[in-house]
Write an enzyme that holds these catalytic residues in place. Structure first.
Site, PDB file in Angstrom:
ATOM      1  N   GLY A 117       0.839  -1.191   0.000  1.00  0.00           N
ATOM      2  CA  GLY A 117       0.000   0.000   0.000  1.00  0.00           C
ATOM      3  C   GLY A 117       0.872   1.238   0.000  1.00  0.00           C
ATOM      4  O   GLY A 117       2.030   1.191   0.429  1.00  0.00           O
ATOM      5  N   GLN A 157       2.776  10.089   1.202  1.00  0.00           N
ATOM      6  CA  GLN A 157       4.082   9.440   1.353  1.00  0.00           C
ATOM      7  C   GLN A 157       5.044   9.808   0.230  1.00  0.00           C
ATOM      8  O   GLN A 157       6.254   9.613   0.357  1.00  0.00           O
ATOM      9  CB  GLN A 157       3.927   7.912   1.412  1.00  0.00           C
ATOM     10  CG  GLN A 157       3.259   7.428   2.690  1.00  0.00           C
ATOM     11  CD  GLN A 157       3.146   5.915   2.701  1.00  0.00           C
ATOM     12  OE1 GLN A 157       2.214   5.355   2.130  1.00  0.00           O
ATOM     13  NE2 GLN A 157       4.104   5.252   3.316  1.00  0.00           N
ATOM     14  N   CYS A 200       5.399  -0.039   7.409  1.00  0.00           N
ATOM     15  CA  CYS A 200       5.074   1.097   6.552  1.00  0.00           C
ATOM     16  C   CYS A 200       6.321   1.477   5.765  1.00  0.00           C
ATOM     17  O   CYS A 200       7.416   1.488   6.317  1.00  0.00           O
ATOM     18  CB  CYS A 200       4.638   2.266   7.434  1.00  0.00           C
ATOM     19  SG  CYS A 200       4.275   3.784   6.532  1.00  0.00           S
ATOM     20  N   LEU A 201       6.142   1.775   4.483  1.00  0.00           N
ATOM     21  CA  LEU A 201       7.296   2.129   3.648  1.00  0.00           C
ATOM     22  C   LEU A 201       7.952   3.432   4.117  1.00  0.00           C
ATOM     23  O   LEU A 201       9.109   3.687   3.790  1.00  0.00           O
ATOM     24  CB  LEU A 201       6.876   2.246   2.181  1.00  0.00           C
ATOM     25  CG  LEU A 201       6.405   0.941   1.529  1.00  0.00           C
ATOM     26  CD1 LEU A 201       5.952   1.196   0.092  1.00  0.00           C
ATOM     27  CD2 LEU A 201       7.494  -0.126   1.565  1.00  0.00           C
ATOM     28  N   HIS A 238      -4.839   1.270   7.192  1.00  0.00           N
ATOM     29  CA  HIS A 238      -3.517   1.901   7.311  1.00  0.00           C
ATOM     30  C   HIS A 238      -3.379   3.072   6.335  1.00  0.00           C
ATOM     31  O   HIS A 238      -2.977   4.172   6.716  1.00  0.00           O
ATOM     32  CB  HIS A 238      -2.451   0.829   7.051  1.00  0.00           C
ATOM     33  CG  HIS A 238      -1.036   1.328   7.058  1.00  0.00           C
ATOM     34  ND1 HIS A 238      -0.103   0.918   7.986  1.00  0.00           N
ATOM     35  CD2 HIS A 238      -0.392   2.198   6.236  1.00  0.00           C
ATOM     36  CE1 HIS A 238       1.055   1.528   7.726  1.00  0.00           C
ATOM     37  NE2 HIS A 238       0.913   2.308   6.670  1.00  0.00           N
ATOM     38  N   GLU A 239      -3.727   2.827   5.082  1.00  0.00           N
ATOM     39  CA  GLU A 239      -3.535   3.869   4.056  1.00  0.00           C
ATOM     40  C   GLU A 239      -4.485   5.050   4.267  1.00  0.00           C
ATOM     41  O   GLU A 239      -4.094   6.203   4.070  1.00  0.00           O
ATOM     42  CB  GLU A 239      -3.719   3.281   2.647  1.00  0.00           C
ATOM     43  CG  GLU A 239      -2.735   2.183   2.266  1.00  0.00           C
ATOM     44  CD  GLU A 239      -1.284   2.524   2.542  1.00  0.00           C
ATOM     45  OE1 GLU A 239      -0.910   3.711   2.460  1.00  0.00           O
ATOM     46  OE2 GLU A 239      -0.516   1.610   2.874  1.00  0.00           O
ATOM     47  N   HIS A 289      -3.178   7.520   6.678  1.00  0.00           N
ATOM     48  CA  HIS A 289      -2.143   8.427   6.154  1.00  0.00           C
ATOM     49  C   HIS A 289      -2.767   9.751   5.697  1.00  0.00           C
ATOM     50  O   HIS A 289      -2.139  10.800   5.790  1.00  0.00           O
ATOM     51  CB  HIS A 289      -1.431   7.792   4.950  1.00  0.00           C
ATOM     52  CG  HIS A 289      -0.248   6.948   5.308  1.00  0.00           C
ATOM     53  ND1 HIS A 289       0.874   7.460   5.928  1.00  0.00           N
ATOM     54  CD2 HIS A 289       0.006   5.627   5.111  1.00  0.00           C
ATOM     55  CE1 HIS A 289       1.762   6.481   6.098  1.00  0.00           C
ATOM     56  NE2 HIS A 289       1.259   5.352   5.610  1.00  0.00           N
TER      57      HIS A 289
HETATM   58 ZN    ZN Z   1       2.179   3.540   5.635  1.00  0.00          ZN
END
Ligand code: ZN
Length: 170
Positions: free
Chosen positions: A46, A51, A95-96, A137-138, A141
């Protein structure tokens, strides 16, 4: 398509409320294509627009609950809203934007989202398991929140190894 730079924890862009997408144009399509390439390159499931430094309500999620002879595919969610959740799952989440860190996070096991596609058309989509986790999660953000706030604790390497060993034996 091009790879975009993924912002890391601490960057102020990650803590801001994102504005709705209003123009479903070539620029949005390029952003979504770049996000998919960036997510695949980083081997994530995701990615949210903030991000990559774009404070707009757009996220992508990799749907991995597919049949054996099917490839995972990218779900694009523009201006998404969580309609419904149920059940609970607990497990490691990463998370990236926080590379190498996994927290123990409880999430719903099912989530239904209403969103627009890249052309502005409305649709609803359901996610189970990892996909439900990724939806939640996304979407967070877009409100400027990272999963770290929800983590019961940050997992040690030992805990992660134990978790994955037990999963394999399950
Ligand atoms: Zn994330």
């Amino acid at each position: 398509m091009a790879l975009r730079n993924i912002l890391k924890e601490g960057d102020e862009q990650l803590y801001k409320h994102c504005r709705p997408v209003t123009d479903f144009n070539e620029r949005l399509h390029t952003l979504l294509d770049d996000m998919a390439e960036t997510m695949n390159d980083a081997e994530g499931v995701g990615l949210a627009a903030p991000q990559v430094g774009i404070l707009r309500r757009a996220v992508i999620v990799l749907e991995t609950n597919v049949g054996e002879d099917e490839e995972p595919y990218v779900i694009e969610l523009i201006n998404p809203e969580l309609l419904e959740t149920s059940g609970e799952q607990e497990g490691p989440e990463g998370c990236l934007s926080v590379p190498g860190v996994y927290g123990w996070v409880a999430r719903p096991d099912y989530a239904k989202v209403r969103a627009q596609d890249r052309n502005g058309d409305h649709f609803e989509v359901e996610g189970h398991g990892l996909t439900a986790r990724a939806f939640c999660h996304e979407l967070e953000h877009l409100e400027g929140h990272l999963f770290l706030e929800r983590a019961d604790h940050i997992m040690t390497d030992e805990e992660l190894e134990e978790y994955y060993a037990s999963e394999e034996n399950a």
